[in-house]
Design a protein around this motif. Structure first.
Motif, PDB file in Angstrom:
ATOM      1  N   GLY A 120       0.814  -1.213   0.000  1.00 28.95           N
ATOM      2  CA  GLY A 120       0.000   0.000   0.000  1.00 28.95           C
ATOM      3  C   GLY A 120       0.846   1.260   0.000  1.00 28.95           C
ATOM      4  N   MET A 121       1.903   1.281   0.807  1.00 32.11           N
ATOM      5  CA  MET A 121       2.743   2.482   0.883  1.00 32.11           C
ATOM      6  C   MET A 121       3.637   2.634  -0.344  1.00 32.11           C
ATOM      7  SD  MET A 121       1.630   4.194   3.304  1.00 32.11           S
ATOM      8  CE  MET A 121       2.828   5.527   3.149  1.00 32.11           C
ATOM      9  N   GLU A 122       3.993   1.523  -0.998  1.00 33.61           N
ATOM     10  CA  GLU A 122       4.744   1.629  -2.247  1.00 33.61           C
ATOM     11  C   GLU A 122       3.879   2.302  -3.316  1.00 33.61           C
ATOM     12  OE1 GLU A 122       7.138  -1.226  -5.449  1.00 33.61           O
ATOM     13  OE2 GLU A 122       6.342  -2.115  -3.602  1.00 33.61           O
ATOM     14  N   ALA A 123       2.614   1.903  -3.400  1.00 35.90           N
ATOM     15  CA  ALA A 123       1.688   2.546  -4.343  1.00 35.90           C
ATOM     16  C   ALA A 123       1.464   4.009  -3.963  1.00 35.90           C
ATOM     17  CB  ALA A 123       0.361   1.793  -4.362  1.00 35.90           C
ATOM     18  N   TYR A 124       1.349   4.279  -2.670  1.00 40.11           N
ATOM     19  CA  TYR A 124       1.184   5.652  -2.179  1.00 40.11           C
ATOM     20  C   TYR A 124       2.293   6.555  -2.737  1.00 40.11           C
ATOM     21  CZ  TYR A 124       0.463   9.296   1.476  1.00 40.11           C
ATOM     22  OH  TYR A 124       0.208  10.470   2.159  1.00 40.11           O
ATOM     23  N   ARG A 125       3.538   6.090  -2.641  1.00 38.52           N
ATOM     24  CA  ARG A 125       4.674   6.904  -3.092  1.00 38.52           C
ATOM     25  C   ARG A 125       4.639   7.153  -4.601  1.00 38.52           C
ATOM     26  NH1 ARG A 125       5.167   9.373   0.895  1.00 38.52           N
ATOM     27  NH2 ARG A 125       5.914   8.411   2.796  1.00 38.52           N
ATOM     28  N   MET A 126       4.276   6.140  -5.372  1.00 36.38           N
ATOM     29  CA  MET A 126       4.248   6.298  -6.830  1.00 36.38           C
ATOM     30  C   MET A 126       3.107   7.235  -7.259  1.00 36.38           C
ATOM     31  SD  MET A 126       6.853   4.755  -8.047  1.00 36.38           S
ATOM     32  CE  MET A 126       7.655   5.354  -6.559  1.00 36.38           C
ATOM     33  N   LEU A 127       1.987   7.177  -6.569  1.00 36.40           N
ATOM     34  CA  LEU A 127       0.880   8.087  -6.877  1.00 36.40           C
ATOM     35  C   LEU A 127       1.218   9.517  -6.461  1.00 36.40           C
ATOM     36  CD1 LEU A 127      -1.914   5.618  -5.823  1.00 36.40           C
ATOM     37  CD2 LEU A 127      -1.752   6.678  -8.083  1.00 36.40           C
ATOM     38  N   GLU A 128       1.890   9.657  -5.319  1.00 41.08           N
ATOM     39  CA  GLU A 128       2.322  10.987  -4.876  1.00 41.08           C
ATOM     40  C   GLU A 128       3.294  11.599  -5.893  1.00 41.08           C
ATOM     41  OE1 GLU A 128       3.477  12.594  -0.546  1.00 41.08           O
ATOM     42  OE2 GLU A 128       4.963  11.200  -1.364  1.00 41.08           O
ATOM     43  N   LYS A 129       4.222  10.788  -6.388  1.00 38.92           N
ATOM     44  CA  LYS A 129       5.184  11.260  -7.388  1.00 38.92           C
ATOM     45  C   LYS A 129       4.468  11.701  -8.665  1.00 38.92           C
ATOM     46  CE  LYS A 129       9.331   9.707  -9.913  1.00 38.92           C
ATOM     47  NZ  LYS A 129      10.265   8.574 -10.130  1.00 38.92           N
ATOM     48  N   THR A 130       3.512  10.890  -9.123  1.00 39.85           N
ATOM     49  CA  THR A 130       2.719  11.253 -10.310  1.00 39.85           C
ATOM     50  C   THR A 130       1.978  12.562 -10.079  1.00 39.85           C
ATOM     51  OG1 THR A 130       2.418   8.898 -10.847  1.00 39.85           O
ATOM     52  CG2 THR A 130       0.895  10.468 -11.872  1.00 39.85           C
ATOM     53  N   GLY A 131       1.356  12.686  -8.899  1.00 40.46           N
ATOM     54  CA  GLY A 131       0.579  13.883  -8.592  1.00 40.46           C
ATOM     55  C   GLY A 131       1.400  15.148  -8.570  1.00 40.46           C
ATOM     56  N   ILE A 132       2.623  15.061  -8.087  1.00 40.58           N
ATOM     57  CA  ILE A 132       3.481  16.252  -8.037  1.00 40.58           C
ATOM     58  C   ILE A 132       3.795  16.746  -9.450  1.00 40.58           C
ATOM     59  CG2 ILE A 132       5.842  17.005  -7.503  1.00 40.58           C
ATOM     60  CD1 ILE A 132       5.482  15.581  -4.778  1.00 40.58           C
ATOM     61  N   TYR A 133       4.013  15.817 -10.400  1.00 44.43           N
ATOM     62  CA  TYR A 133       4.254  16.236 -11.787  1.00 44.43           C
ATOM     63  C   TYR A 133       3.008  16.880 -12.396  1.00 44.43           C
ATOM     64  CZ  TYR A 133       8.952  14.334 -12.117  1.00 44.43           C
ATOM     65  OH  TYR A 133      10.297  14.118 -11.941  1.00 44.43           O
ATOM     66  N   VAL A 134       1.833  16.344 -12.082  1.00 47.28           N
ATOM     67  CA  VAL A 134       0.591  16.949 -12.577  1.00 47.28           C
ATOM     68  C   VAL A 134       0.446  18.369 -12.018  1.00 47.28           C
ATOM     69  CG1 VAL A 134      -1.946  16.832 -12.448  1.00 47.28           C
ATOM     70  CG2 VAL A 134      -0.607  14.769 -12.977  1.00 47.28           C
ATOM     71  N   LEU A 135       0.733  18.549 -10.738  1.00 46.14           N
ATOM     72  CA  LEU A 135       0.638  19.878 -10.133  1.00 46.14           C
ATOM     73  C   LEU A 135       1.666  20.839 -10.737  1.00 46.14           C
ATOM     74  CD1 LEU A 135       0.048  18.908  -6.386  1.00 46.14           C
ATOM     75  CD2 LEU A 135      -1.596  20.005  -7.929  1.00 46.14           C
ATOM     76  N   ARG A 136       2.839  20.325 -11.118  1.00 49.88           N
ATOM     77  CA  ARG A 136       3.824  21.186 -11.795  1.00 49.88           C
ATOM     78  C   ARG A 136       3.274  21.696 -13.127  1.00 49.88           C
ATOM     79  NH1 ARG A 136       9.481  17.783 -10.694  1.00 49.88           N
ATOM     80  NH2 ARG A 136       9.593  18.254  -8.452  1.00 49.88           N
ATOM     81  N   ALA A 137       2.633  20.818 -13.865  1.00 50.43           N
ATOM     82  CA  ALA A 137       2.033  21.234 -15.137  1.00 50.43           C
ATOM     83  C   ALA A 137       0.951  22.283 -14.908  1.00 50.43           C
ATOM     84  CB  ALA A 137       1.457  20.018 -15.868  1.00 50.43           C
ATOM     85  N   LEU A 138       0.148  22.090 -13.869  1.00 54.84           N
ATOM     86  CA  LEU A 138      -0.930  23.045 -13.593  1.00 54.84           C
ATOM     87  C   LEU A 138      -0.370  24.383 -13.126  1.00 54.84           C
ATOM     88  CD1 LEU A 138      -3.536  20.678 -11.909  1.00 54.84           C
ATOM     89  CD2 LEU A 138      -3.478  21.506 -14.269  1.00 54.84           C
ATOM     90  N   ALA A 139       0.729  24.367 -12.383  1.00 57.72           N
ATOM     91  CA  ALA A 139       1.367  25.623 -11.977  1.00 57.72           C
ATOM     92  C   ALA A 139       1.782  26.426 -13.206  1.00 57.72           C
ATOM     93  CB  ALA A 139       2.572  25.337 -11.079  1.00 57.72           C
ATOM     94  N   LEU A 140       2.373  25.739 -14.179  1.00 61.61           N
ATOM     95  CA  LEU A 140       2.769  26.423 -15.417  1.00 61.61           C
ATOM     96  C   LEU A 140       1.548  26.960 -16.159  1.00 61.61           C
ATOM     97  CD1 LEU A 140       5.554  23.982 -16.667  1.00 61.61           C
ATOM     98  CD2 LEU A 140       5.872  26.304 -15.777  1.00 61.61           C
TER      99      LEU A 140
END
Length: 316
Positions: A133-153
């Motif tokens: 569960g926590m391994e998936a948590y980390r990979m989803l968090e990593k994906t989400g941060i890239y999405v938020l970077r795109a939205l910031a731009l």
């Protein structure tokens, strides 16, 4: 538009500036218009997804009294098990036809948080449940941060604006089990129409059907991603922070046709929350003469508490 737009994270990660900008434009436009996208080339491997579903199904198959010993009083459902029918959509009395589990943040030692997150609850019967569960948590968090970077731009602020707030944020991974329906539901559905509380939600399992999204004209459309895609939508916190530029769209999980009542449904959303001290004040870049400031100032922690009371997970 009869389905949600599909975007490719590989475009954003590319060394080609035009591909990166293409992703920024596509996801930004989608979030202005419908608030949802299907995203491919995220950081979850097929093996990790398969292992997570195996562990989640094994947990929900445990006897009720075994699961209930992991339902921790006083946490507002923020860690561990929440039993069937406890949660309801804002404004509804009927409990949703689901049970779920919550994995939460395990912050870095140097995170310098102003709050202490409750520890995750360990399931003794399944040795790989928490690790997977926590391994998936980390990979989803990593994906989400890239999405938020795109939205910031897209918004016109620094690409890494959200990094500090979302890293070590109060995010939740929620495996959900919608059991087979055994009798006519009295006004209840698997998940009532609602908007999400958080910044963005990354959803595994929408490809099994049932998720519907409300368009601007009020019509409901099925959100049907491909099997290797995540569904990612804007939450109320991000809508508020962007002064309604990005849309937190109402969505629901409908009950299946009667001939499919005997089938369970599993889905696993990752609710990406910031640190509780993040200010959700409307960004200056999103305030214009045509769109004046729509919301009072509030922190993410204050907003989250309000909403958990409204949906029944915290008692007043």
């Amino acid at each position: 538009m009869n389905n949600i737009p599909s975007v490719d994270l590989a475009d954003f990660l590319s060394d080609d500036p035009s591909r990166k900008q293409k992703f920024v434009n596509e996801i930004g436009k989608a979030y202005e218009e419908i608030g949802f996208v299907a995203l491919k080339n995220h950081f979850l491997s097929d093996t990790l997804v398969d292992n997570l579903y195996k562990e989640v199904k094994a947990f929900f198959a445990l006897p009720v009294d075994t699961k209930e010993k992991y339902e921790i009083e006083g946490l507002g459902g923020q860690r561990g098990y929440t039993s069937f029918g406890k949660e309801h959509a804002k404004g509804k009395k009927e409990g949703d036809l689901k049970e779920f589990w919550h994995f939460g943040q395990e912050p870095d030692a140097d995170a310098n948080l102003i709050e202490e997150y409750p520890p995750n609850v360990i399931v003794n019967e399944l040795k790989d449940f928490n690790v997977t569960g926590m391994e998936a948590y980390r990979m989803l968090e990593k994906t989400g941060i890239y999405v938020l970077r795109a939205l910031a731009l897209y918004i016109g602020i620094d690409e890494h604006y959200f990094d500090h707030w979302a890293s070590n944020g109060n995010s939740i991974l929620r495996p959900i089990h919608y059991p087979p329906i055994t009798e006519e539901p009295k006004g209840a559905v698997r998940a009532g129409a609602h908007g999400d509380i958080n910044l963005i939600t990354l959803l595994m399992g929408a490809s099994t059907g049932g998720l519907q999204v409300q368009r601007k004209d009020g019509a409901w459309i099925d959100a049907i991603p491909k099997e290797d895609e995540l569904v990612i939508n804007v939450g109320d916190m991000l809508e508020r922070h962007t002064n309604n530029k990005l849309r937190s769209t109402i969505h629901k999980v409908i009950n299946p046709p009667k001939e499919q009542w005997g089938k369970p449904r599993y889905s696993i959303p990752f609710f990406m929350h910031p640190r509780s001290d993040m200010k959700l004040n409307c960004l200056e870049e999103c305030i214009t003469e045509d769109n004046p400031k729509q919301y009072d100032d509030i922190t993410a922690g204050e907003f989250l508490h309000q909403r958990l009371v409204e949906i029944g997970l915290i008692k007043k």
